[in-house]
Scaffold this active site. Sequence first.
Site, PDB file in Angstrom:
ATOM      1  N   ASP A  98      26.545 -28.657 -18.987  1.00 30.08           N
ATOM      2  CA  ASP A  98      27.714 -28.429 -19.837  1.00 30.08           C
ATOM      3  C   ASP A  98      28.513 -27.274 -19.232  1.00 30.08           C
ATOM      4  OD1 ASP A  98      29.472 -28.248 -22.039  1.00 30.08           O
ATOM      5  OD2 ASP A  98      27.876 -28.830 -23.425  1.00 30.08           O
ATOM      6  N   ASP A 199      33.512 -28.620 -21.251  1.00 30.23           N
ATOM      7  CA  ASP A 199      33.903 -28.088 -22.548  1.00 30.23           C
ATOM      8  C   ASP A 199      35.403 -27.765 -22.575  1.00 30.23           C
ATOM      9  OD1 ASP A 199      32.623 -26.949 -25.099  1.00 30.23           O
ATOM     10  OD2 ASP A 199      33.821 -25.260 -24.428  1.00 30.23           O
ATOM     11  N   GLU A 241      36.010 -32.872 -22.454  1.00 28.04           N
ATOM     12  CA  GLU A 241      36.220 -32.836 -23.905  1.00 28.04           C
ATOM     13  C   GLU A 241      37.710 -32.635 -24.174  1.00 28.04           C
ATOM     14  OE1 GLU A 241      34.707 -30.411 -27.884  1.00 28.04           O
ATOM     15  OE2 GLU A 241      35.010 -29.359 -26.002  1.00 28.04           O
ATOM     16  N   HIS A 315      27.083 -32.283 -31.287  1.00 31.40           N
ATOM     17  CA  HIS A 315      26.599 -31.042 -31.901  1.00 31.40           C
ATOM     18  C   HIS A 315      27.664 -30.332 -32.738  1.00 31.40           C
ATOM     19  CE1 HIS A 315      28.845 -29.920 -28.418  1.00 31.40           C
ATOM     20  NE2 HIS A 315      28.813 -28.646 -28.775  1.00 31.40           N
ATOM     21  N   ASP A 316      28.913 -30.806 -32.692  1.00 29.87           N
ATOM     22  CA  ASP A 316      29.991 -30.202 -33.483  1.00 29.87           C
ATOM     23  C   ASP A 316      30.333 -31.038 -34.715  1.00 29.87           C
ATOM     24  OD1 ASP A 316      30.413 -28.171 -31.572  1.00 29.87           O
ATOM     25  OD2 ASP A 316      31.905 -29.356 -30.491  1.00 29.87           O
TER      26      ASP A 316
HETATM   27  O1  TEU Z   1      34.173 -27.548 -28.948  1.00 31.06           O
HETATM   28  C1  TEU Z   1      35.541 -27.428 -29.089  1.00 31.06           C
HETATM   29  C2  TEU Z   1      36.018 -27.332 -30.445  1.00 31.06           C
HETATM   30  O2  TEU Z   1      37.210 -27.119 -30.628  1.00 31.06           O
HETATM   31  C3  TEU Z   1      35.070 -27.435 -31.546  1.00 31.06           C
HETATM   32  O3  TEU Z   1      34.810 -26.143 -31.933  1.00 31.06           O
HETATM   33  C4  TEU Z   1      35.619 -28.274 -32.580  1.00 31.06           C
HETATM   34  O4  TEU Z   1      36.973 -28.066 -32.722  1.00 31.06           O
HETATM   35  C5  TEU Z   1      35.032 -28.036 -33.931  1.00 31.06           C
HETATM   36  O5  TEU Z   1      33.718 -27.724 -33.874  1.00 31.06           O
HETATM   37  C6  TEU Z   1      35.083 -29.310 -34.701  1.00 31.06           C
HETATM   38  O6  TEU Z   1      36.224 -29.281 -35.428  1.00 31.06           O
HETATM   39  C7  TEU Z   1      33.558 -27.069 -27.822  1.00 31.06           C
HETATM   40  C8  TEU Z   1      32.052 -27.114 -28.039  1.00 31.06           C
HETATM   41  O7  TEU Z   1      31.643 -28.452 -28.181  1.00 31.06           O
HETATM   42  C9  TEU Z   1      31.715 -26.262 -29.222  1.00 31.06           C
HETATM   43  O8  TEU Z   1      30.349 -26.334 -29.539  1.00 31.06           O
HETATM   44  C10 TEU Z   1      32.102 -24.837 -28.872  1.00 31.06           C
HETATM   45  O9  TEU Z   1      31.919 -24.015 -29.985  1.00 31.06           O
HETATM   46  C11 TEU Z   1      33.554 -24.738 -28.419  1.00 31.06           C
HETATM   47  O10 TEU Z   1      33.932 -25.752 -27.506  1.00 31.06           O
HETATM   48  C12 TEU Z   1      33.787 -23.435 -27.712  1.00 31.06           C
HETATM   49  O11 TEU Z   1      33.132 -23.429 -26.484  1.00 31.06           O
END
Ligand code: TEU
Length: 545
Positions: A98, A199, A241, A315-316
């Site tokens: 990642d 990311d 992403e 995971h989000d």
């Molecule tokens: O996620 C990007 C992100 O914008 C997320 O935070 C998302 O918007 C939110 O959780 C859902 O609405 C990536 C990663 O996947 C996340 O785990 C990180 O916190 C973020 O980037 C920062 O690196």
Amino acid sequence: MEKKWWHTSVVYQIYPRSFMDSNGDGIGDIPGIIGKLDYLKELGIDVIWLSPVFKSPNDDNGYDISDYRDIMDDFGTMADMEELLKQAKERGIVILMDLVANHTSDEHAWFVEARKSRDNEYRDYYIWRDPVNGHEPNGLRSTFSGSAWEWDEATGQYYLHLFSKKQPDLNWENPKVREEIWDLMNFWIDKGIGGFRMDMIELIGKLPDQEITANGPKLHEYIREMNEHTFGSRDLLTVGECWGADIEIAKQYSNPANHELSMIFQFEHIGLDQQPGKEKWDLKPLVLSDLKRTLSKWQTAFHGDGWNSLFWNNHDLPRAVSRFGDDKNYRKESAKMLATLLHGMAGTPYIYQGEELGMTNVRFGTIEEYRDIETLNMYHERLNAGYEESDIMKSIYAKGRDNARTPMQWDDSGNAGFTTGTPWIAVNPNYKLINAKSALEDPNSIFYYYKRLIALRRQYDILVYGDYELLAPEDEQIFAYRRNLDGESLIVACNFTDESSSFELPEDLPEEGREVLIENYEEEILHGVVKMKPYEARMYHWKQK
Ligand code: TEU
Ligand code: CA
């Protein structure tokens, strides 16, 4: 279209903190993952996307990296990581790292240097601005609440952080920054990884003074430069992403002729159950025809000039079965239905850990049990803004990121077999019912259903390369589509509701010579109009005469 190994792959995402703890400290780790490789082999996946395992002070669970060339102490050592790569390879599994390169941790050596003085040689690795009228330079907001600008007292300037203030944004306009990133990518490529998940890659071309963050003017130039200096000459899987991508942008990234990425994650279907123009916490019921239109649009978008990724959760995001299915009365049926719908589509499917068990969202009684920085910041921000606590909790139950981060449920012993210590976040109390051990003992489990779907993708080219046509677009109960390839056809029909419904099979589906490739209820199906039970899913395949 040139065929690629990852066209037929199925990716499994591991969130290491919550996967398997090998030493009883309550935190998942790399030796824990090694111990579960045979489980993944049994499932049949061939790629792992490993959420960040690099050195990190864990303000955002590893998405705040303080050293890209070392492993987080909680997770193990570089020797453990090399062992994981080796043991995965022995099982025919490659690992995607990642790459979190939009920002670093504020504890990264570059930032520690940068904040020392305005003329430090690393100052320009980050984005600094003078105050405007004694305030933040502009109104840019952090995804994790509040301003995206943080005041640095010592040097009298603000720095940009589109995520937490412990995640300062890198200045990609600085060629030295880009070279540093190419170097660390090559460091990992040389260790034999299978590729990168990138990311928030869509942010690297930002113009903060114009308040442009995603899809800035130099984004694709930088990605092509990356391709040229790192993975371009290797046969790797790269997935970006990209929350702000539409189809044209997705083609820019993933058209092989452009030499950028293999594919992207686009999130259009993920926004359908939120109020338009508001935040993800502002809930709205999902309308099935919206989901059908959105997913189908992406299914028909590419003709060799792009490639889809397929996912329900990560995971989000909330757990798929809780969000799109019914995690109470039809948990198994709806989890299998969702799997059928996704794995019947064109693209590379991603499975998030526990999805193959039908793991569900969690409802902790108090905010103290939550760990996620996004959730906690939103809770306090909304409380201050006058929201009812119960409404805030409702949003967290539906959308909070910790839904996906409770420990993997391995068996029905204490803490679901995840740890012998105290887990860093509580286990979902339903682990006695939902766990890998019982799934492996039950031939009708969700786990074995996923295993069959993965095997079908390897067996039937039509699943990988067939075209796509949505059937009955306005039907608010049944999501059905058809695929065709070289005289073969396939129908996927799924009931998205807890009520029976009916579906009319196409006329050219023969009574003899057709196969039901997979189904989530055991039943004989007649010709013509078929009854669909709650959350029923079927996949038919036949060869044209
Ligand atoms: O996620 C990007 C992100 O914008 C997320 O935070 C998302 O918007 C939110 O959780 C859902 O609405 C990536 C990663 O996947 C996340 O785990 C990180 O916190 C973020 O980037 C920062 O690196
Ligand atoms: Ca551990």
